[in-house]
Each structure stands twice: as C-alpha cells, then as structure tokens.
Enzyme design. Structure first.
Site, PDB file in Angstrom:
ATOM      1  N   ASP A   1      34.337  97.383  81.952  1.00 53.14           N
ATOM      2  CA  ASP A   1      34.158  95.980  82.297  1.00 53.14           C
ATOM      3  C   ASP A   1      35.022  95.152  81.346  1.00 53.14           C
ATOM      4  OD1 ASP A   1      33.307  93.435  82.938  1.00 53.14           O
ATOM      5  OD2 ASP A   1      31.328  93.658  82.012  1.00 53.14           O
TER       6      ASP A   1
ATOM      7  N   ASP B   1      23.123  87.085  84.617  1.00 58.30           N
ATOM      8  CA  ASP B   1      23.990  87.744  83.647  1.00 58.30           C
ATOM      9  C   ASP B   1      24.378  86.712  82.585  1.00 58.30           C
ATOM     10  OD1 ASP B   1      25.818  89.213  82.203  1.00 58.30           O
ATOM     11  OD2 ASP B   1      27.032  89.813  83.926  1.00 58.30           O
TER      12      ASP B   1
ATOM     13  N   GLY C   1      36.048  91.914  80.086  1.00 61.03           N
ATOM     14  CA  GLY C   1      35.566  90.547  80.083  1.00 61.03           C
ATOM     15  C   GLY C   1      36.396  89.646  79.193  1.00 61.03           C
TER      16      GLY C   1
ATOM     17  N   ASP D   1      33.006  91.095  88.273  1.00 62.05           N
ATOM     18  CA  ASP D   1      31.860  91.399  87.429  1.00 62.05           C
ATOM     19  C   ASP D   1      30.575  90.907  88.086  1.00 62.05           C
ATOM     20  OD1 ASP D   1      32.695  88.749  87.090  1.00 62.05           O
ATOM     21  OD2 ASP D   1      32.065  88.669  84.993  1.00 62.05           O
ATOM     22  N   ARG D   2      30.659  89.736  88.724  1.00 60.72           N
ATOM     23  CA  ARG D   2      29.509  89.231  89.473  1.00 60.72           C
ATOM     24  C   ARG D   2      29.198  90.146  90.662  1.00 60.72           C
ATOM     25  NH1 ARG D   2      29.787  83.053  90.973  1.00 60.72           N
ATOM     26  NH2 ARG D   2      27.571  83.551  91.301  1.00 60.72           N
TER      27      ARG D   2
END
Length: 260
Positions: free
Chosen positions: A6, A132, A8, A108-109
C-alpha cells in the site's frame, strides 16, 4: 505467498500473506528526494530485508502516489519474479461501483471497501461503513445490496496540526496524543484536545449521519493508523481491522488471478 503493498502519502505499508493469513506486516519510509534509477534502487534496498527468505508468488499493489508506483514496481522486479497486479477501478469488483467519478477514486479506498464488504457485509447481506484514519480520514459506504456508494473525505490529525501551524504565527508543533481533559489548560493541551477530540467526535457524528442513509444498521469497521484510538472512544465499533487495505489488496489480486 502473496505480497500486498500500500503506497500511501506518508509511508509504504506491506503485508505478507500465507494463503489468507497475514504473517508479517512492515512499513517503509519514502525517499522523495530521489528519482529514476536512484529511487528504484533505494526502494529495492528498503524492501529487500522484508522479502528475504519468503517465496513470493504474486504481488498486489495499491498506490495513491503515482510518482512512486513506477519506482516501487521496478524495485520489485529486481527482488522477485512474481507477477504484480496494480489495483484499479475497472478490475473485477465484489460490488457494483456507483461512484460517479471512478477514475478519481483512490484505490486504497477501493481496497478497504472491498475487504470490508467481502469479510463483514456480504456474508449476511448487511450494509458496511469502513472508516480509514491516516493522513486523511475516509469513509466507505457499501449498501447491503452490494453497491459501493462512495463516502466523505476529511483531514487526519497530522494534516490538521500542519494547517494550524502553517496558518498561524504562534501555535507550536505538538505531539498527537489525546488529552484526558478536553478543556485545554495550556496551549499544548488546547491544540491536542482540538485536534484529537475533534477526530473522535467528527468520526462519531459522520458515521451516525451516514448510517441514517442506509436501510439497515451497518457494520462499522475501523482501519488505519488512528483506528485503535477510535475503537477505544467510539460507542459502537463492530470490527477493528488495522490492515484492511492490505486485506483488500490480497482479495482483489487473488480474485483477478483466479479468473485470469
């Protein structure tokens, strides 16, 4: 074994799955000053210790930082021959996507929503709210009929602190901890209370507001860096799943590999 990554805004989080069991979680800090081959080499050096001794068969990649996607992908190609699946909104999804601008939806959502629905909503045909909490606070609304409807986006505690610092002349940097006394009897505790209790209260209010739009009482699933704090202070939390985005990357990658 599957590697889920992931990428970010503040870190790259990784998880190694043995079948459907998460056996290792790690985090790697980005190196924004580097680019091109230097960035790829730096990512390879950072990721190598976490992959050492693991026979990775497949990689699922979630990225909301396009500049880092290529560098991380190139780094992975030097560490393993496992194929990489880059998650995207046009892949096969476990729900109907009703979001009006899917090309702007963060993957990511999408991963968090997919895992929340597949693990906690679909088995009992129950609506799900996923919250989140990290750099941003995002809410995912999945109707019990298997429709992803979207959800609000707000600022996380670090962004709130940075905005207060940038927009004022005298407010100091403060640790992001939750004070027991909400009054704020010093400048430090006043900032901490304003930032951290605002997080708790805004999530409480927003989840109540979103739940009222659904036909049933949704399951509330918390994930992200501040999820443990929220789980302690919200009145009703059904699931605390701190690595839900990684779980979603695994589920969507496995589904695509099975259907390929």
């Amino acid at each position: 074994m599957l590697l889920a990554l992931d990428i970010g805004n503040s870190a790259v989080k990784g998880g190694l799955f043995d079948d459907d069991t998460l056996v290792e979680v790690f985090s790697v800090e980005p190196t924004p000053a580097l680019s091109g081959a230097e960035a790829s080499a730096a990512w390879a050096d950072a990721l190598a210790p976490h992959l050492d001794g693991h026979a990775v068969d497949r990689i699922g990649l979630v990225s909301v930082v396009p500049a880092a996607t290529t560098s991380v992908t190139e780094a992975l190609s030097t560490l393993t021959e496992a194929p990489t699946t880059l998650l995207r909104t046009d892949m096969d999804l476990p729900f109907t996507l009703a979001y009006e601008t899917p090309d702007t939806l963060g993957v990511d959502r999408l991963a968090a929503a997919a895992a929340g629905w597949m693990q906690y909503g679909r088995p009992n045909s129950r609506s799900v709210l996923v919250v989140d909490t990290g750099t941003a606070v995002t809410y995912e609304v999945i109707h019990r009929d298997g429709v992803y409807e979207g959800g609000p986006i707000g600022a996380g505690p670090a962004l709130m602190r940075n905005a207060l610092q940038a927009g004022t002349a005298q407010l100091p940097d403060v640790p992001l901890t939750l004070p027991t006394d909400p009054v704020g009897r010093s400048t430090t505790s006043a900032l901490q209370s304003g930032i951290m209790w605002s997080l708790v209260d805004s999530v409480r209010g927003m989840t109540d507001r979103l739940a009222a739009t659904l036909p049933d009482a949704p399951r509330l699933v918390l994930t992200g860096g501040w999820s443990a704090l929220l789980a302690e202070h919200l009145d009703r939390v059904d699931v605390h799943a701190p690595h839900l985005v990684l779980e979603g990357a695994r589920l969507l990658t496995t589904t695509e590999a099975t259907e390929a």
